[in-house]
Design a protein around this motif. Structure first.
Motif, PDB file in Angstrom:
ATOM      1  N   ILE A 144       1.162   2.392 -10.150  1.00  0.00           N
ATOM      2  CA  ILE A 144       2.250   1.806  -9.383  1.00  0.00           C
ATOM      3  C   ILE A 144       3.330   2.864  -9.220  1.00  0.00           C
ATOM      4  O   ILE A 144       3.798   3.456 -10.188  1.00  0.00           O
ATOM      5  CB  ILE A 144       2.799   0.551 -10.088  1.00  0.00           C
ATOM      6  N   ARG A 145       3.716   3.108  -7.959  1.00  0.00           N
ATOM      7  CA  ARG A 145       4.679   4.162  -7.655  1.00  0.00           C
ATOM      8  C   ARG A 145       5.637   3.679  -6.569  1.00  0.00           C
ATOM      9  O   ARG A 145       5.539   2.538  -6.107  1.00  0.00           O
ATOM     10  CB  ARG A 145       3.961   5.426  -7.165  1.00  0.00           C
ATOM     11  N   ILE A 191     -10.859  -7.438  -4.607  1.00  0.00           N
ATOM     12  CA  ILE A 191     -10.821  -6.410  -5.648  1.00  0.00           C
ATOM     13  C   ILE A 191     -10.098  -5.175  -5.147  1.00  0.00           C
ATOM     14  O   ILE A 191      -9.315  -4.546  -5.860  1.00  0.00           O
ATOM     15  CB  ILE A 191     -12.256  -6.043  -6.096  1.00  0.00           C
ATOM     16  N   SER A 192     -10.343  -4.822  -3.883  1.00  0.00           N
ATOM     17  CA  SER A 192      -9.721  -3.641  -3.317  1.00  0.00           C
ATOM     18  C   SER A 192      -8.207  -3.732  -3.350  1.00  0.00           C
ATOM     19  O   SER A 192      -7.523  -2.792  -3.715  1.00  0.00           O
ATOM     20  CB  SER A 192     -10.186  -3.462  -1.878  1.00  0.00           C
ATOM     21  N   GLY A 193      -7.671  -4.893  -2.988  1.00  0.00           N
ATOM     22  CA  GLY A 193      -6.230  -5.048  -2.923  1.00  0.00           C
ATOM     23  C   GLY A 193      -5.653  -4.378  -1.691  1.00  0.00           C
ATOM     24  O   GLY A 193      -6.375  -3.936  -0.798  1.00  0.00           O
ATOM     25  N   GLY A 194      -4.317  -4.316  -1.622  1.00  0.00           N
ATOM     26  CA  GLY A 194      -3.664  -3.722  -0.462  1.00  0.00           C
ATOM     27  C   GLY A 194      -3.291  -4.776   0.559  1.00  0.00           C
ATOM     28  O   GLY A 194      -3.950  -5.802   0.692  1.00  0.00           O
ATOM     29  N   MET A 232       1.391  -0.511  -5.073  1.00  0.00           N
ATOM     30  CA  MET A 232       0.256  -0.280  -5.961  1.00  0.00           C
ATOM     31  C   MET A 232      -0.843   0.443  -5.186  1.00  0.00           C
ATOM     32  O   MET A 232      -1.190   0.044  -4.066  1.00  0.00           O
ATOM     33  CB  MET A 232      -0.292  -1.603  -6.505  1.00  0.00           C
ATOM     34  N   SER A 233      -1.380   1.489  -5.778  1.00  0.00           N
ATOM     35  CA  SER A 233      -2.469   2.233  -5.137  1.00  0.00           C
ATOM     36  C   SER A 233      -3.687   1.339  -4.978  1.00  0.00           C
ATOM     37  O   SER A 233      -4.029   0.574  -5.875  1.00  0.00           O
ATOM     38  CB  SER A 233      -2.837   3.463  -5.969  1.00  0.00           C
ATOM     39  N   ALA A 234      -4.337   1.438  -3.823  1.00  0.00           N
ATOM     40  CA  ALA A 234      -5.524   0.624  -3.565  1.00  0.00           C
ATOM     41  C   ALA A 234      -6.653   1.026  -4.500  1.00  0.00           C
ATOM     42  O   ALA A 234      -6.822   2.206  -4.814  1.00  0.00           O
ATOM     43  CB  ALA A 234      -5.963   0.774  -2.118  1.00  0.00           C
ATOM     44  N   TYR A 235      -7.424   0.045  -4.968  1.00  0.00           N
ATOM     45  CA  TYR A 235      -8.566   0.327  -5.835  1.00  0.00           C
ATOM     46  C   TYR A 235      -9.704   0.911  -5.009  1.00  0.00           C
ATOM     47  O   TYR A 235     -10.431   1.792  -5.457  1.00  0.00           O
ATOM     48  CB  TYR A 235      -9.004  -0.957  -6.535  1.00  0.00           C
ATOM     49  N   LEU A 236      -9.879   0.410  -3.792  1.00  0.00           N
ATOM     50  CA  LEU A 236     -10.867   0.939  -2.852  1.00  0.00           C
ATOM     51  C   LEU A 236     -10.144   1.202  -1.545  1.00  0.00           C
ATOM     52  O   LEU A 236      -9.369   0.358  -1.081  1.00  0.00           O
ATOM     53  CB  LEU A 236     -11.999  -0.072  -2.607  1.00  0.00           C
ATOM     54  N   ASP A 266       0.862  -1.173   0.000  1.00  0.00           N
ATOM     55  CA  ASP A 266       0.000   0.000   0.000  1.00  0.00           C
ATOM     56  C   ASP A 266       0.902   1.228   0.000  1.00  0.00           C
ATOM     57  O   ASP A 266       2.130   1.096  -0.056  1.00  0.00           O
ATOM     58  CB  ASP A 266      -0.981   0.005   1.181  1.00  0.00           C
ATOM     59  N   TYR A 267       0.323   2.429   0.062  1.00  0.00           N
ATOM     60  CA  TYR A 267       1.125   3.635  -0.124  1.00  0.00           C
ATOM     61  C   TYR A 267       2.115   3.876   1.013  1.00  0.00           C
ATOM     62  O   TYR A 267       3.017   4.703   0.907  1.00  0.00           O
ATOM     63  CB  TYR A 267       0.218   4.846  -0.297  1.00  0.00           C
TER      64      TYR A 267
END
Length: 395
Positions: free
Chosen positions: A80-81, A138-141, A102-106, A27-28
């Motif tokens: 992706i950062r 789906i959200s990921g993280g 990777m930035s979270a989708y939710l 996550d970020y």
């Protein structure tokens, strides 16, 4: 030669594996460095029982990350950062880890909102848990997968057709097709029983479906019952045995209804008006917001009603005490406060009379609602009060 070919295959698959790894484990605030990514890929294949796996080189991983971080190559709108030390320190985060993420989708709040909305649906616990896990995936993280629902009990009397009904309505609305279904009532045991005609045969409804919407914990479908000249609202939870009538186009398109829920007069359907209707339909299919003018807006139509009933909304003027203002905004989307004097609020709302009658009675013991207009609603409240007084006076 075969070994080289396999190594080439793994190299081509590296971008997908890296994408999946970042999806689930970063996550970020928490990233993975290139050596860590390579190590985690090896560990994953060992856990999957793939001892012959050849991990991509750090150079390949770097190239794939650079490709994925290019905005032109964003997958599922998830950039992706690299974790930013400056941003983390600005937010007071001290346990961040450097690397790629990777930035979270939710975000967490969005996940919880979607998950909690399942609790009011009339579906069983297994389905709720399954859908909730899909939302988390789906959200990921890195914190998504371990999350689980709190202890809960599904609604006891649920409709096993619910998801089938929602899917069918969505397909029919998208294609502009009709549906037919049984509409049920609950019996004394809490079981759904279809409405019947006087001779005992099951009654089927044929509907032009326009829009579904949650309101106050219930899921509704707004549409037009074929053969009538009025809009209708059904509770989706009570629909059973829905069939999509493929290629049977709706009898009355949504654009033919006026903003107040009445049909546009035939004389109004000039060539220009028909062209405007076709434009609205095309924009609706493309998901483009359109200025509907005097055409029916299903969302606005449903929001004007404190209780869902497909009758014409009229202007209601009333006086409220200050303590009722919160309830006013909880039940009405666009109330108009005309004047404020000595803690009394002169208010106008739009609503059919029946739902307004129920709403006023709901707060009748607060002595904080007084209807001024229309006179017909005042008369109905007076008669209802007289009837209640007679019913309970005999005791």
């Amino acid at each position: 030669m075969a070994q080289s070919k396999r190594g080439s295959t793994y190299s081509k698959n590296a971008v997908l594996e890296i994408f999946g790894l970042l999806w689930e484990e970063t996550d970020y605030q928490h990233g993975l460095t290139i050596p860590q990514i390579r190590e985690r890929l090896i560990e994953r294949h060992e856990e999957a029982g793939d001892p012959d796996y050849q991990a991509p080189s750090e150079r390949t991983i770097r190239e794939q990350l650079n490709w994925l971080s290019d905005s032109a190559n964003t997958i599922l709108n998830r950039p992706i950062r690299k974790v930013s030390r400056i941003e983390c320190e600005r937010e007071g985060i001290t346990d961040f880890t450097p690397g790629w993420y990777m930035s979270a989708y939710l975000n967490t709040a969005e996940m919880r909102l979607l998950a909690d909305s399942l609790m009011i649906s009339r579906i069983n616990e297994d389905t709720i848990e399954d859908l909730g896990e899909k939302i988390m995936r789906i959200s990921g993280g890195r914190n998504a997968l371990p999350r689980r629902f709190d202890n809960f009990d599904a609604i006891t009397h649920y409709n096993p057709d619910f998801l089938h009904t929602v899917g069918g309505l969505d397909r029919a609305i998208e294609q502009g097709w009709c549906v037919d279904f049984e509409y049920c009532e609950y019996d004394e045991d809490g079981n759904l029983k279809p409405r019947q005609y006087n001779d005992g045969t099951v009654k089927y409804y044929v509907l032009d479906p326009y829009r579904t919407m949650f309101k106050h914990g219930k899921y509704y479908i707004l549409g037009h019952v074929r053969g009538s000249n009025e809009l209708a609202v059904f509770t989706v939870d009570r629909i059973r045995n829905l069939q999509v009538l493929e290629n049977v186009k709706v009898e009355i398109p949504l654009e033919q209804w006026q903003g107040d829920g009445t049909l546009r007069p035939a004389s109004d359907l000039t060539d220009e008006a028909r062209a405007q209707m076709e434009t609205l339909k095309r924009k609706h299919k493309q998901g483009i917001p359109a200025n509907r003018g005097n055409a029916l807006d299903p969302i606005k139509y449903m929001r004007e009603r404190p209780y869902m009933i497909a009758k014409e909304a009229v202007s209601i003027t009333m006086v409220l005490r200050e303590r009722m203002i919160t309830s006013l905004y909880e039940w009405f989307d666009e109330p108009h406060i005309i004047d404020i004097r000595n803690g009394n609020y002169l208010v106008q709302v739009m609503s059919p009379e029946d739902p307004m009658l129920w709403w006023v009675m709901q707060y009748s013991n607060s002595n904080a609602v007084y209807v001024i207009e229309p006179q017909s609603l005042r008369g109905r409240l007076r008669e209802l009060g007289r009837s209640l007084a007679e019913d309970y006076d005999s005791e």
